[in-house]
Design a protein around this motif. Structure first.
Motif, PDB file in Angstrom:
ATOM      1  N   VAL A  10       6.004  -8.806  16.183  1.00  0.00           N
ATOM      2  CA  VAL A  10       4.661  -9.122  15.699  1.00  0.00           C
ATOM      3  C   VAL A  10       4.753  -9.047  14.180  1.00  0.00           C
ATOM      4  CG1 VAL A  10       2.212  -8.513  15.765  1.00  0.00           C
ATOM      5  CG2 VAL A  10       3.679  -8.006  17.755  1.00  0.00           C
ATOM      6  N   GLU A  11       4.402 -10.136  13.503  1.00  0.00           N
ATOM      7  CA  GLU A  11       4.586 -10.210  12.053  1.00  0.00           C
ATOM      8  C   GLU A  11       3.285 -10.625  11.380  1.00  0.00           C
ATOM      9  OE1 GLU A  11       5.021 -12.699   8.518  1.00  0.00           O
ATOM     10  OE2 GLU A  11       4.842 -13.570  10.499  1.00  0.00           O
ATOM     11  N   TYR A  12       2.981  -9.937  10.261  1.00  0.00           N
ATOM     12  CA  TYR A  12       1.760 -10.226   9.515  1.00  0.00           C
ATOM     13  C   TYR A  12       1.840  -9.538   8.156  1.00  0.00           C
ATOM     14  CZ  TYR A  12       1.040  -5.754  11.798  1.00  0.00           C
ATOM     15  OH  TYR A  12       1.232  -4.479  12.276  1.00  0.00           O
ATOM     16  N   LYS A  13       1.014  -9.986   7.240  1.00  0.00           N
ATOM     17  CA  LYS A  13       0.888  -9.380   5.914  1.00  0.00           C
ATOM     18  C   LYS A  13      -0.476  -8.704   5.856  1.00  0.00           C
ATOM     19  CE  LYS A  13       1.887 -10.438   1.132  1.00  0.00           C
ATOM     20  NZ  LYS A  13       3.150  -9.763   0.941  1.00  0.00           N
ATOM     21  N   VAL A  14      -0.555  -7.544   5.237  1.00  0.00           N
ATOM     22  CA  VAL A  14      -1.837  -6.860   5.102  1.00  0.00           C
ATOM     23  C   VAL A  14      -2.296  -6.935   3.645  1.00  0.00           C
ATOM     24  CG1 VAL A  14      -1.369  -5.285   7.027  1.00  0.00           C
ATOM     25  CG2 VAL A  14      -0.864  -4.554   4.710  1.00  0.00           C
ATOM     26  N   PHE A  15      -3.607  -6.840   3.464  1.00  0.00           N
ATOM     27  CA  PHE A  15      -4.157  -6.786   2.112  1.00  0.00           C
ATOM     28  C   PHE A  15      -3.563  -5.575   1.396  1.00  0.00           C
ATOM     29  CE2 PHE A  15      -7.778  -8.865   4.346  1.00  0.00           C
ATOM     30  CZ  PHE A  15      -7.964  -9.969   3.518  1.00  0.00           C
ATOM     31  N   PRO A  16      -3.047  -5.749   0.179  1.00  0.00           N
ATOM     32  CA  PRO A  16      -2.470  -4.594  -0.539  1.00  0.00           C
ATOM     33  C   PRO A  16      -3.455  -3.436  -0.678  1.00  0.00           C
ATOM     34  CG  PRO A  16      -1.968  -6.638  -1.703  1.00  0.00           C
ATOM     35  CD  PRO A  16      -2.929  -6.987  -0.590  1.00  0.00           C
ATOM     36  N   LYS A  76      -5.670  -2.570   1.325  1.00  0.00           N
ATOM     37  CA  LYS A  76      -5.954  -1.957   2.632  1.00  0.00           C
ATOM     38  C   LYS A  76      -4.718  -1.340   3.274  1.00  0.00           C
ATOM     39  CE  LYS A  76      -9.941  -4.816   3.839  1.00  0.00           C
ATOM     40  NZ  LYS A  76     -10.538  -5.645   4.904  1.00  0.00           N
ATOM     41  N   ARG A  77      -3.605  -1.328   2.554  1.00  0.00           N
ATOM     42  CA  ARG A  77      -2.334  -0.864   3.112  1.00  0.00           C
ATOM     43  C   ARG A  77      -2.419   0.561   3.665  1.00  0.00           C
ATOM     44  NH1 ARG A  77       1.964   2.079   1.743  1.00  0.00           N
ATOM     45  NH2 ARG A  77       4.000   1.415   2.531  1.00  0.00           N
ATOM     46  N   GLU A  78      -2.932   1.490   2.884  1.00  0.00           N
ATOM     47  CA  GLU A  78      -2.993   2.890   3.339  1.00  0.00           C
ATOM     48  C   GLU A  78      -3.911   3.043   4.548  1.00  0.00           C
ATOM     49  OE1 GLU A  78      -0.903   5.294   2.482  1.00  0.00           O
ATOM     50  OE2 GLU A  78       0.018   3.763   1.211  1.00  0.00           O
ATOM     51  N   ALA A  79      -5.052   2.386   4.522  1.00  0.00           N
ATOM     52  CA  ALA A  79      -5.968   2.434   5.671  1.00  0.00           C
ATOM     53  C   ALA A  79      -5.306   1.821   6.900  1.00  0.00           C
ATOM     54  CB  ALA A  79      -7.276   1.708   5.341  1.00  0.00           C
ATOM     55  N   TYR A  80      -4.580   0.723   6.708  1.00  0.00           N
ATOM     56  CA  TYR A  80      -3.857   0.082   7.817  1.00  0.00           C
ATOM     57  C   TYR A  80      -2.842   1.050   8.423  1.00  0.00           C
ATOM     58  CZ  TYR A  80       0.173  -2.232   9.835  1.00  0.00           C
ATOM     59  OH  TYR A  80       1.234  -2.552  10.651  1.00  0.00           O
ATOM     60  N   GLN A 125       9.284  -7.729   0.319  1.00  0.00           N
ATOM     61  CA  GLN A 125       7.919  -8.244   0.411  1.00  0.00           C
ATOM     62  C   GLN A 125       6.976  -7.117   0.833  1.00  0.00           C
ATOM     63  OE1 GLN A 125       7.394 -12.194   2.250  1.00  0.00           O
ATOM     64  NE2 GLN A 125       9.578 -12.064   2.730  1.00  0.00           N
ATOM     65  N   PRO A 126       6.557  -6.288  -0.113  1.00  0.00           N
ATOM     66  CA  PRO A 126       5.629  -5.215   0.250  1.00  0.00           C
ATOM     67  C   PRO A 126       4.402  -5.784   0.967  1.00  0.00           C
ATOM     68  CG  PRO A 126       6.348  -4.993  -2.022  1.00  0.00           C
ATOM     69  CD  PRO A 126       6.846  -6.328  -1.532  1.00  0.00           C
ATOM     70  N   ASP A 127       3.890  -5.013   1.877  1.00  0.00           N
ATOM     71  CA  ASP A 127       2.697  -5.344   2.659  1.00  0.00           C
ATOM     72  C   ASP A 127       2.973  -6.358   3.769  1.00  0.00           C
ATOM     73  OD1 ASP A 127       1.196  -3.644   0.917  1.00  0.00           O
ATOM     74  OD2 ASP A 127       1.070  -5.303  -0.506  1.00  0.00           O
ATOM     75  N   LEU A 128       4.217  -6.800   3.936  1.00  0.00           N
ATOM     76  CA  LEU A 128       4.603  -7.639   5.072  1.00  0.00           C
ATOM     77  C   LEU A 128       5.174  -6.716   6.136  1.00  0.00           C
ATOM     78  CD1 LEU A 128       5.021 -10.475   6.307  1.00  0.00           C
ATOM     79  CD2 LEU A 128       7.337 -10.397   5.352  1.00  0.00           C
ATOM     80  N   ASP A 138      -8.797  -7.293  10.597  1.00  0.00           N
ATOM     81  CA  ASP A 138      -9.521  -6.857   9.398  1.00  0.00           C
ATOM     82  C   ASP A 138      -8.590  -6.511   8.237  1.00  0.00           C
ATOM     83  OD1 ASP A 138     -11.887  -7.108  10.823  1.00  0.00           O
ATOM     84  OD2 ASP A 138     -11.955  -4.977  11.348  1.00  0.00           O
ATOM     85  N   TYR A 139      -7.329  -6.246   8.537  1.00  0.00           N
ATOM     86  CA  TYR A 139      -6.362  -5.870   7.509  1.00  0.00           C
ATOM     87  C   TYR A 139      -5.516  -7.061   7.035  1.00  0.00           C
ATOM     88  CZ  TYR A 139      -7.424  -1.135   9.069  1.00  0.00           C
ATOM     89  OH  TYR A 139      -8.076   0.031   9.390  1.00  0.00           O
ATOM     90  N   VAL A 140      -5.623  -8.179   7.738  1.00  0.00           N
ATOM     91  CA  VAL A 140      -4.738  -9.320   7.511  1.00  0.00           C
ATOM     92  C   VAL A 140      -5.486 -10.462   6.825  1.00  0.00           C
ATOM     93  CG1 VAL A 140      -3.322 -11.054   8.689  1.00  0.00           C
ATOM     94  CG2 VAL A 140      -3.359  -8.692   9.524  1.00  0.00           C
ATOM     95  N   PRO A 141      -5.023 -10.896   5.649  1.00  0.00           N
ATOM     96  CA  PRO A 141      -5.647 -12.071   5.022  1.00  0.00           C
ATOM     97  C   PRO A 141      -5.544 -13.277   5.968  1.00  0.00           C
ATOM     98  CG  PRO A 141      -4.141 -10.995   3.489  1.00  0.00           C
ATOM     99  CD  PRO A 141      -3.936 -10.360   4.841  1.00  0.00           C
ATOM    100  N   GLY A 142      -6.667 -13.877   6.272  1.00  0.00           N
ATOM    101  CA  GLY A 142      -6.674 -14.993   7.218  1.00  0.00           C
ATOM    102  C   GLY A 142      -6.961 -14.574   8.644  1.00  0.00           C
ATOM    103  N   GLY A 143      -7.066 -13.268   8.880  1.00  0.00           N
ATOM    104  CA  GLY A 143      -7.429 -12.753  10.192  1.00  0.00           C
ATOM    105  C   GLY A 143      -6.390 -13.001  11.273  1.00  0.00           C
TER     106      GLY A 143
END
Length: 95
Positions: A6-12, A14-18, A40-43, A76-81
């Motif tokens: 499962v692969e995704y990028k999170v909003f920087p 929101k990283r700690e909350a994620y 690639q931080p946050d990926l 909610d943590y992923v740009p583009g949902g």
């Protein structure tokens, strides 16, 4: 049996909350390994072990389509949902 990625990028921002959310959700998931991109931080990539193809199909549908799933909050943590959450199943290659 196979593995699921499962692969995704999170909003920087929101990283700690994620990471806290993920920790609470997966505390007892022995099949899960979570990785973050070194270059690639946050990926993030989730590696799930020991999934049959049938189990994978149910898992993917639940993760991406079920509003009642505990995983629905990931969007909610992923740009583009949810559209930017990619899930694949791999089986061992025959040599």
């Amino acid at each position: 049996m196979g593995i699921v990625f499962v692969e995704y990028k999170v909003f920087p921002e929101k990283r700690e909350a994620y990471l806290q959310w993920m920790n609470s959700l997966t505390r007892e998931e022995s099949r899960l390994e979570l990785y973050e991109g070194s270059d690639q931080p946050d990926l993030f990539v989730e590696l799930w072990r020991d999934f049959s193809e049938e189990e994978y199909r149910t898992y993917k549908k639940t993760r991406l389509e079920s509003a009642g799933s505990p995983w629905a909050g990931l969007a909610d943590y992923v740009p583009g949902g949810a559209a930017k959450i990619h899930i694949w199943h791999f089986r061992r290659a025959e040599r």
